[in-house]
Design an enzyme around this catalytic site. Structure first.
Site, PDB file in Angstrom:
ATOM      1  N   HIS A  77       9.425  -6.663 -12.799  1.00 46.15           N
ATOM      2  CA  HIS A  77       8.928  -6.199 -11.497  1.00 46.15           C
ATOM      3  C   HIS A  77       9.290  -4.734 -11.283  1.00 46.15           C
ATOM      4  CE1 HIS A  77       8.239  -6.499  -7.030  1.00 46.15           C
ATOM      5  NE2 HIS A  77       9.080  -5.488  -7.068  1.00 46.15           N
ATOM      6  N   GLU A  78      10.556  -4.417 -11.519  1.00 46.54           N
ATOM      7  CA  GLU A  78      11.020  -3.045 -11.256  1.00 46.54           C
ATOM      8  C   GLU A  78      10.362  -2.054 -12.212  1.00 46.54           C
ATOM      9  OE1 GLU A  78      12.556  -2.038  -8.727  1.00 46.54           O
ATOM     10  OE2 GLU A  78      12.951  -4.017  -7.902  1.00 46.54           O
TER      11      GLU A  78
ATOM     12  N   HIS B 253       6.873  -1.094 -11.331  1.00 44.68           N
ATOM     13  CA  HIS B 253       6.767  -0.004 -10.333  1.00 44.68           C
ATOM     14  C   HIS B 253       6.643   1.344 -11.040  1.00 44.68           C
ATOM     15  CE1 HIS B 253       7.050  -1.913  -6.477  1.00 44.68           C
ATOM     16  NE2 HIS B 253       8.165  -2.538  -6.784  1.00 44.68           N
TER      17      HIS B 253
ATOM     18  N   TYR C  60       3.457   3.620  -0.743  1.00 43.85           N
ATOM     19  CA  TYR C  60       4.359   2.497  -0.494  1.00 43.85           C
ATOM     20  C   TYR C  60       4.460   2.183   0.997  1.00 43.85           C
ATOM     21  CZ  TYR C  60       7.987  -0.752  -1.938  1.00 43.85           C
ATOM     22  OH  TYR C  60       8.704  -1.894  -2.204  1.00 43.85           O
TER      23      TYR C  60
ATOM     24  N   GLU D 201       3.595  -3.661  -4.379  1.00 46.37           N
ATOM     25  CA  GLU D 201       4.567  -4.751  -4.560  1.00 46.37           C
ATOM     26  C   GLU D 201       3.965  -5.911  -5.354  1.00 46.37           C
ATOM     27  OE1 GLU D 201       7.692  -5.817  -4.203  1.00 46.37           O
ATOM     28  OE2 GLU D 201       7.971  -3.668  -4.035  1.00 46.37           O
TER      29      GLU D 201
ATOM     30  N   ASP E  64      10.074  -3.261   6.813  1.00 43.07           N
ATOM     31  CA  ASP E  64       9.736  -3.414   5.389  1.00 43.07           C
ATOM     32  C   ASP E  64       8.511  -2.556   5.026  1.00 43.07           C
ATOM     33  OD1 ASP E  64       9.708  -4.470   2.766  1.00 43.07           O
ATOM     34  OD2 ASP E  64       8.367  -6.100   3.355  1.00 43.07           O
TER      35      ASP E  64
ATOM     36  N   HIS F 204       6.720  -6.238   1.221  1.00 47.41           N
ATOM     37  CA  HIS F 204       7.185  -7.428   0.496  1.00 47.41           C
ATOM     38  C   HIS F 204       6.725  -8.714   1.178  1.00 47.41           C
ATOM     39  CE1 HIS F 204      10.192  -4.406  -0.806  1.00 47.41           C
ATOM     40  NE2 HIS F 204      10.156  -5.069  -1.941  1.00 47.41           N
TER      41      HIS F 204
END
Ligand SMILES: [Zn+2]
Length: 353
Positions: free
Chosen positions: A171-172, A175, A186, A195, A268, A273
């Site tokens: 996931h990271e 990005h 974002y 996301e 958020d 998210h």
């Protein structure tokens, strides 16, 4: 804020701030303390990112073609990055399982993008992959800071070691791929797409690693990360958004699965998210309708849209959905792929243009 080459500094944590905010209000100081400290640390790192120039791909040294170039560092529970180098590319595994998991996770991510999509590392130009483990104390997060991965050990009460789920690593790093390609803003819907793309490729990296079909996969993000005392399976569910956890301390998973339950919020980053549950569920529906390995057809369509050059930084769900329909047709013709992708968006209430 200074940027070069169109790269927006990204600071994405796997555990969103609204979850840590909830934890920070816990009566038990053993639970609230680490959450508060993690929030403070994330705020510092986020500010640091805004003040740092992110260099374009041209300035980055290139790795050998088709091979990852991984370096793992140990922060030794401090916050200086990258920390002490503990494992380089090709080095034998050491005694620290966290180091070994980070190394393997970077490798799994590199391999999916190369083998499935012909992409040489996250920038497409052999970018070396760096990760720091054992960041800070009781640090309840993992993040990509625009240049490298950073993993906390978790507080052991709510969160365990953040290198445990390979999809969190994927996931990271995804990005990073988004940062080097569509560079989705974002915030709001483009942020939720940003996301969601990280969840999609994170899930695909896990499925690729395990050799799972769409039917066999759990479609969870962060399974294995929550400590035993927490009532929950993972951070998010692509199969059933909103059901990943429901805990007295952590609260309830706030993700919607369809546009009927779209959440309008200022927190958020405008629910990046939270509303990512909607495009996440669309991907799940398309992938499971097609069956087989999700990275081969559904994943290819999503990858084509992410990297094809037509996806705007400010894209809304409908823009993205429309591009996936176009990409499915271009890649596979008027077949079951087109049908599965169109129906998936229809089911989550996103109208293609
Ligand atoms: Zn993220």
């Amino acid at each position: 804020m200074t940027t070069h080459g169109g790269f927006e500094p990204v600071f994405c944590t796997i555990v969103p701030p609204h979850v840590l905010d909830q934890l920070a209000q816990a009566e038990d100081p053993a639970l609230a303390g680490p959450a508060r400290r993690t929030l403070e640390r994330d705020a510092l790192e986020r500010t640091h990112r805004r003040l740092t120039t992110v260099l374009g791909a041209a300035a980055v040294p290139s790795a050998a073609d088709g091979k990852p170039q991984r370096t793992i560092y140990d922060a030794r529970h401090g916050t200086d990055l990258p920390g002490h180098k503990v494992r380089g590319e090709g080095d034998e595994p050491g005694k620290d399982a966290t180091v070994n998991r980070a190394y393997a996770g970077l490798g799994a991510t590199f391999e999916l993008f190369l083998k499935a999509y012909g992409r040489d590392s996250i920038d497409g130009g052999g970018l070396p992959l760096d990760a720091t483990v054992h960041y800070d104390r009781d640090y309840n997060n993992a993040f990509w800071n625009g240049e490298q991965m950073v993993f906390g050990d978790g507080d052991g009460e709510i969160f365990l070691d953040f290198t445990i789920p390979v999809d969190v690593i994927g996931h990271e790093l995804a990005h990073g791929v988004t940062q080097y390609t569509a560079n989705l803003t974002y915030f709001g819907q483009p942020g939720a797409l940003n996301e969601s793309l990280s969840d999609v490729f994170g899930a695909l990296i896990k499925q690729y690693t395990l050799g799972q079909t769409a039917a066999e996969a759990d479609w969870l993000i962060g399974a294995g990360l929550l400590a035993p005392r927490v009532t929950g399976q993972a951070l998010r569910s692509m199969k059933a958004p909103g059901t990943a956890y429901d805990d007295d301390v952590l609260g309830k998973d706030p993700q919607p699965a369809t546009m009927d339950d779209f959440v309008r919020t200022g927190r958020d980053n405008g629910g990046v998210h939270i509303n990512s549950g909607i495009p996440n569920h669309a991907f799940y529906l398309a992938a499971t309708a097609l069956g087989g390995h999700a990275w081969e057809r559904a994943g290819q369509v999503w990858y084509d849209v992410l990297t094809g050059g037509e996806l705007k930084q400010q894209a809304m769900f409908a823009d993205f959905a429309t591009l996936t329909v176009k990409a499915a047709r271009e890649r596979f013709g008027d077949g079951e792929e087109l049908d599965a992708v169109s129906k998936a968006w229809e089911q989550v209430g996103v109208r293609t243009l």
